[in-house]
Design an enzyme around this catalytic site. Structure first.
Site, PDB file in Angstrom:
ATOM      1  CD  GLN A 180      -3.063  -0.871   0.172  1.00  0.00           C
ATOM      2  OE1 GLN A 180      -3.242   0.219  -0.367  1.00  0.00           O
ATOM      3  NE2 GLN A 180      -3.785  -1.942  -0.152  1.00  0.00           N
ATOM      4  CB  SER A 200       0.898  -5.623  -5.677  1.00  0.00           C
ATOM      5  OG  SER A 200       0.024  -6.343  -6.515  1.00  0.00           O
ATOM      6  CG  HIS A 202      -3.348  -4.706  -8.462  1.00  0.00           C
ATOM      7  ND1 HIS A 202      -4.493  -4.568  -7.725  1.00  0.00           N
ATOM      8  CD2 HIS A 202      -2.605  -5.659  -7.837  1.00  0.00           C
ATOM      9  CE1 HIS A 202      -4.468  -5.403  -6.696  1.00  0.00           C
ATOM     10  NE2 HIS A 202      -3.333  -6.077  -6.738  1.00  0.00           N
ATOM     11  CB  CYS A 328      -7.211  -9.692  -0.518  1.00  0.00           C
ATOM     12  SG  CYS A 328      -6.065  -8.460  -1.154  1.00  0.00           S
TER      13      CYS A 328
END
Length: 378
Positions: A180, A200, A202, A328
């Site tokens: 994040q 990550s 995305h 998630c």
């Protein structure tokens, strides 16, 4: 119907420049990077250039970056290597980590009999630094500390400097799930002695299905995926060339506009908090998410003064996308393990919603959401 997207902590819209970069790569870099002919060499060169550029953003060497399919895979690769390759016998973490860390630590405890300790948390989900030091003092076992830089549900910022100094003082390795944080905060790995981080794409307007793990130089890496010895033997699998180049472009854009985007998104968060308080003075904010200096500017976790099990569904019907916890697990009926850990029983029963913002969020989006919330909470 106008749609509003306020679930950017789950995933972000792909930047148009990133899409263009990937489209060009799909047309021009179709060779297998492991092939020795010119088409393979061209694809390999593109991947290695991306690795060097990504490494430069964090002030590290290209050899310290391993491309993965996700932040979850990167966390697994790091934690498994810590135990199976680096001699870690004990892991200290918290009960509000992402399940990519928590479930992996539970697996390592059950399978390899490591010692798993949890640092105490305060009522806002902040770690108890004094307890962390006591845990580090009270063991001679080789230890890894694994604490996320930004909590994905409540947005709490880890006091990274204090944790880093403690790990250095007691010779513990330090891993942080930075999923994040990357693309939103500057991270100089020469100034901060983190041993392992993850990304990550995305989460910062790049494509899904690609991320990376950072292993500080000197740590060998045993693969979890075997077969072709790609990634210098650290991860077998044909490289996802187009996604890697998309991640590189997304990171380049994010870092170039870091302060501008932060100022803009933070202003939206401040405005949204003020408008929520006008709805009801009984609305609360979970964790430290309403504290600008102690939480991510992209996340606000709101606890409404009522139990409304249909609130998320009603917002979705109105075209407003938000999350009730970790996206998630959005397909799961389980409640948030983070909120369960930090809220009192009476507060846990009330409806909590995570709103998360990006550079594509507008003030009109927030006004639309506030109007609908007023209607639904009457």
């Amino acid at each position: 119907m106008k749609t509003v997207y306020l679930d950017n902590a789950a995933t972000t819209p792909i930047d148009k420049e990133v899409i263009a970069t990937m489209q060009t790569s799909m047309a021009e870099n179709f060779g297998n990077p492991s092939s020795t002919h010119q088409f393979g060499r061209k694809a390999k060169s593109a991947v290695e250039t991306a690795r060097k550029n990504i490494a430069r953003f964090f002030n590290v060497t290209a050899q310290e970056i391993i491309f993965t399919s996700s932040g979850t895979e990167a966390d697994n690769l790091i934690l498994n290597n810590a135990v199976l390759n680096l001699g870690i016998q004990r892991v200290i973490t918290s009960k509000i980590e992402h399940h990519a860390v928590l479930h992996t630590c539970n697996y390592l405890e059950e399978t390899y009999n490591i010692v798993l300790d949890f640092v105490e948390l305060d009522e806002n989900g902040g770690i108890n630094i004094n307890h962390l030091e006591r845990l580090l003092q009270n063991s001679k076992q080789k230890t890894l500390v694994s604490l996320m830089m930004i909590n994905n549900e409540i947005g709490n910022l880890l006091p990274l400097e204090k944790v880093s100094l403690l790990c250095k003082k007691y010779n513990a390795l330090l891993h942080s799930d930075t999923v994040q944080a990357i693309g939103h905060y500057a991270i100089d790995l020469q100034k901060n002695p983190l041993d392992f981080i993850v990304a990550s794409a995305h989460k910062f307007h790049g494509p899904k299905g690609v991320g990376f793990a950072f292993f500080r130089k000197g740590f060998g890496i045993l693969p979890m995926i075997h077969g072709g010895d790609q990634e210098r033997g650290a991860r077998s699998s044909t490289e996802n060339v187009h996604a890697i180049l998309g991640m590189e472009k997304a990171l380049e854009i994010a870092i170039k506009n870091l302060q501008k985007d932060k100022n803009y998104i933070e202003s939206l968060k401040v405005y949204f908090i003020s408008e929520l308080k006008k709805i009801s003075d009984k609305i609360q904010f979970n964790g430290l998410s309403s504290h600008l200096d102690e939480s991510s500017y992209t996340i606000l976790n709101v606890r409404f003064p009522v139990k409304n099990t249909m609130l998320l569904f009603s917002l979705d019907l109105a075209g407003i996308a938000v999350s009730g916890g970790s996206a998630c697990q959005s397909g799961s009926h389980k409640g948030s393990h983070v909120l369960s850990e930090i809220l009192l029983n009476g507060e846990e029963d009330k409806t909590s919603v995570r709103f998360s913002f990006s550079k594509f969020t507008t003030k009109q989006d927030l006004d639309t959401t506030i109007t609908k919330l007023k209607e639904l909470l009457q």
